[in-house]
Design an enzyme around this catalytic site. Structure first.
Site, PDB file in Angstrom:
ATOM      1  N   THR A 230      -9.810 -15.954  -6.891  1.00 46.41           N
ATOM      2  CA  THR A 230     -10.561 -15.434  -8.039  1.00 46.41           C
ATOM      3  C   THR A 230      -9.688 -15.531  -9.289  1.00 46.41           C
ATOM      4  O   THR A 230      -8.519 -15.914  -9.206  1.00 46.41           O
ATOM      5  CB  THR A 230     -11.032 -13.984  -7.778  1.00 46.41           C
ATOM      6  OG1 THR A 230     -11.912 -13.572  -8.817  1.00 46.41           O
ATOM      7  CG2 THR A 230      -9.882 -13.008  -7.685  1.00 46.41           C
ATOM      8  N   THR A 239     -13.757  -0.124  -8.605  1.00 47.93           N
ATOM      9  CA  THR A 239     -14.935   0.491  -7.966  1.00 47.93           C
ATOM     10  C   THR A 239     -16.166  -0.386  -8.159  1.00 47.93           C
ATOM     11  O   THR A 239     -16.499  -0.765  -9.286  1.00 47.93           O
ATOM     12  CB  THR A 239     -15.226   1.876  -8.598  1.00 47.93           C
ATOM     13  OG1 THR A 239     -14.042   2.639  -8.578  1.00 47.93           O
ATOM     14  CG2 THR A 239     -16.332   2.591  -7.838  1.00 47.93           C
ATOM     15  N   ASP A 243     -19.807  -4.821  -4.781  1.00 47.40           N
ATOM     16  CA  ASP A 243     -21.249  -4.852  -5.061  1.00 47.40           C
ATOM     17  C   ASP A 243     -21.574  -5.846  -6.175  1.00 47.40           C
ATOM     18  O   ASP A 243     -22.616  -6.512  -6.140  1.00 47.40           O
ATOM     19  CB  ASP A 243     -21.746  -3.455  -5.458  1.00 47.40           C
ATOM     20  CG  ASP A 243     -21.630  -2.474  -4.313  1.00 47.40           C
ATOM     21  OD1 ASP A 243     -21.612  -2.922  -3.149  1.00 47.40           O
ATOM     22  OD2 ASP A 243     -21.559  -1.264  -4.576  1.00 47.40           O
ATOM     23  N   SER A 275     -16.044  -7.469 -13.738  1.00 47.07           N
ATOM     24  CA  SER A 275     -16.401  -6.057 -13.513  1.00 47.07           C
ATOM     25  C   SER A 275     -15.178  -5.157 -13.326  1.00 47.07           C
ATOM     26  O   SER A 275     -15.247  -3.964 -13.620  1.00 47.07           O
ATOM     27  CB  SER A 275     -17.344  -5.929 -12.314  1.00 47.07           C
ATOM     28  OG  SER A 275     -16.618  -5.946 -11.102  1.00 47.07           O
TER      29      SER A 275
HETATM   30  P1  ATP Z   1     -15.297  -1.935  -3.698  1.00 47.17           P
HETATM   31  O1  ATP Z   1     -15.397  -1.279  -2.345  1.00 47.17           O
HETATM   32  O2  ATP Z   1     -14.293  -1.303  -4.607  1.00 47.17           O
HETATM   33  O3  ATP Z   1     -16.613  -2.175  -4.345  1.00 47.17           O
HETATM   34  P2  ATP Z   1     -14.651  -4.250  -2.166  1.00 47.17           P
HETATM   35  O4  ATP Z   1     -13.418  -3.878  -1.388  1.00 47.17           O
HETATM   36  O5  ATP Z   1     -15.946  -4.249  -1.453  1.00 47.17           O
HETATM   37  O6  ATP Z   1     -14.729  -3.404  -3.487  1.00 47.17           O
HETATM   38  P3  ATP Z   1     -13.135  -6.459  -3.150  1.00 47.17           P
HETATM   39  O7  ATP Z   1     -12.786  -7.375  -2.037  1.00 47.17           O
HETATM   40  O8  ATP Z   1     -12.078  -5.519  -3.636  1.00 47.17           O
HETATM   41  O9  ATP Z   1     -14.488  -5.697  -2.781  1.00 47.17           O
HETATM   42  O10 ATP Z   1     -13.600  -7.297  -4.421  1.00 47.17           O
HETATM   43  C1  ATP Z   1     -14.728  -8.151  -4.427  1.00 47.17           C
HETATM   44  C2  ATP Z   1     -14.437  -9.303  -5.344  1.00 47.17           C
HETATM   45  O11 ATP Z   1     -14.147  -8.811  -6.662  1.00 47.17           O
HETATM   46  C3  ATP Z   1     -13.218 -10.126  -4.945  1.00 47.17           C
HETATM   47  O12 ATP Z   1     -13.554 -11.119  -3.994  1.00 47.17           O
HETATM   48  C4  ATP Z   1     -12.790 -10.694  -6.285  1.00 47.17           C
HETATM   49  O13 ATP Z   1     -13.576 -11.829  -6.620  1.00 47.17           O
HETATM   50  C5  ATP Z   1     -13.138  -9.581  -7.273  1.00 47.17           C
HETATM   51  N1  ATP Z   1     -11.957  -8.733  -7.508  1.00 47.17           N
HETATM   52  C6  ATP Z   1     -11.694  -7.535  -6.950  1.00 47.17           C
HETATM   53  N2  ATP Z   1     -10.507  -7.041  -7.380  1.00 47.17           N
HETATM   54  C7  ATP Z   1     -10.015  -7.953  -8.243  1.00 47.17           C
HETATM   55  C8  ATP Z   1      -8.826  -8.044  -9.039  1.00 47.17           C
HETATM   56  N3  ATP Z   1      -7.898  -7.077  -9.018  1.00 47.17           N
HETATM   57  N4  ATP Z   1      -8.669  -9.148  -9.800  1.00 47.17           N
HETATM   58  C9  ATP Z   1      -9.591 -10.127  -9.840  1.00 47.17           C
HETATM   59  N5  ATP Z   1     -10.739 -10.110  -9.109  1.00 47.17           N
HETATM   60  C10 ATP Z   1     -10.954  -9.038  -8.333  1.00 47.17           C
END
Ligand code: ATP
EC number: 2.7.1.15
Length: 296
Positions: A230, A239, A243, A275
């Site tokens: 990403t 947070t 989603d 986001s």
């Molecule tokens: P949450 O439970 O907080 O909604 P999650 O654990 O389900 O999140 P993540 O894997 O943390 O989901 O994040 C989903 C996507 O968001 C990642 O695949 C990435 O594309 C983007 N993302 C999340 N955190 C970052 C970050 N620190 N920098 C850049 N992109 C991010």
């Protein structure tokens, strides 16, 4: 398209409290959420036409009727779902949810949404309504050739094996993948292994999101997963990033049916990366107008 409605109470503090500890926070706001609602909002902000299937407390309906979309049942027997979220200065969070009325969504209410589900291009389901209702909705979709995206969150250990078979795209994060496979998922290599195991259970494709490391995509019948990085950004609050990713995924699958899943995931990751650069879940989700033309 999807399910769940929640009120969100978000607290910002320097660090997360330890067990039994009370600490001062420096910011607070109330918003709307639930995984289904968040995913719906993100898809709609990109230009998708969406509908929600959910259940809320009758009192909520009378307090904010204009916010409640089409297939939302009411009950006086449970409160509308609520989530309490604490975010620290590193952008990490701790969340407690009480699903409340969402868990009381029943098959008659789901049946009322049949026309909307079967005429959709994509159905997204999660686990903030009962697993039986999610399975029923996925079956309705699959029988009518609607593409299904299943997000097994909040994760439960003994997931009904039908969830895999009913998922065209099975999309989870690291901790969900870990709970479902029983193996640790902390990096790209471990996510590749977990994606093979989840695909073997019968899904059409698996995506495991890895926060700042992007995601891993594996499509049947391929045996080689793709790591999709990403955009590196400075995260303020992650947070609801998952989603945002899933809402965007649903939008791209519906609007670009010929696009490779790897490219769909790359674009969804770009949207989710936007986001995480501001506070909140829905409040941080970008509109189409905020994003570069290369994403459309
Ligand atoms: P949450 O439970 O907080 O909604 P999650 O654990 O389900 O999140 P993540 O894997 O943390 O989901 O994040 C989903 C996507 O968001 C990642 O695949 C990435 O594309 C983007 N993302 C999340 N955190 C970052 C970050 N620190 N920098 C850049 N992109 C991010």
């Amino acid at each position: 398209m999807t399910s769940q409605a929640f009120f969100i109470f978000l607290f910002q503090s320097a660090r997360l409290p330890k067990e039994g500890e009370t600490i001062h926070g420096h910011n607070f706001f109330i918003g709307f959420g639930g995984k289904g609602a968040n995913q719906c909002v993100q898809a709609a902000r990109l230009g998708a036409k969406t509908a929600m299937v959910a259940k809320v407390c009758t009192v909520t309906m009378s307090n904010c009727p204009s916010r409640v979309p089409s297939f939302v049942g009411q009950t006086s027997e449970a409160a509308t779902g609520v989530a309490s979220i604490i975010v620290n200065d590193a952008g990490e969070n701790a969340i407690v949810i009480v699903a409340g009325a969402n868990m009381m969504l029943n098959k008659e209410e789901l049946q009322d949404a049949l026309a909307a589900i079967t005429s959709a291009k994509v159905l997204v389901c999660q686990l903030e309504i009962s697993p039986q209702m999610s399975l029923r909705a996925l079956r309705m979709a699959q029988e009518n050739k609607v593409t299904t995206i299943f997000n097994p969150a909040p994760a439960i250990p003994d997931l009904d094996p039908d969830f895999y078979r009913l998922s065209d795209v099975f999309c989870c994060n690291e901790s969900e993948a870990e709970l479902l496979t029983g193996s640790s998922v902390n990096n790209v290599e471990e996510a590749r292994c977990a994606s093979r195991e989840l695909l073997r259970r019968g899904c059409g494709a698996v995506i495991i999101t890895l926060g700042a490391q992007g995601c891993v995509v594996l499509e049947a019948p391929e045996s080689t997963s793709k790591h999709v990085p990403t955009t590196p950004v400075s995260a303020v609050d992650t947070t609801g990033a998952g989603d945002s990713f899933i809402g965007a995924l649903a939008y791209y699958v519906a609007h670009y049916p010929a696009m490779r899943l790897e490219e769909v995931a790359r674009r969804a990751g770009q949207v989710a990366a936007v986001s995480v650069q501001s506070m909140g879940a829905q409040s941080s989700y970008p509109h189409k107008r905020d994003l570069g033309a290369e994403l459309f």
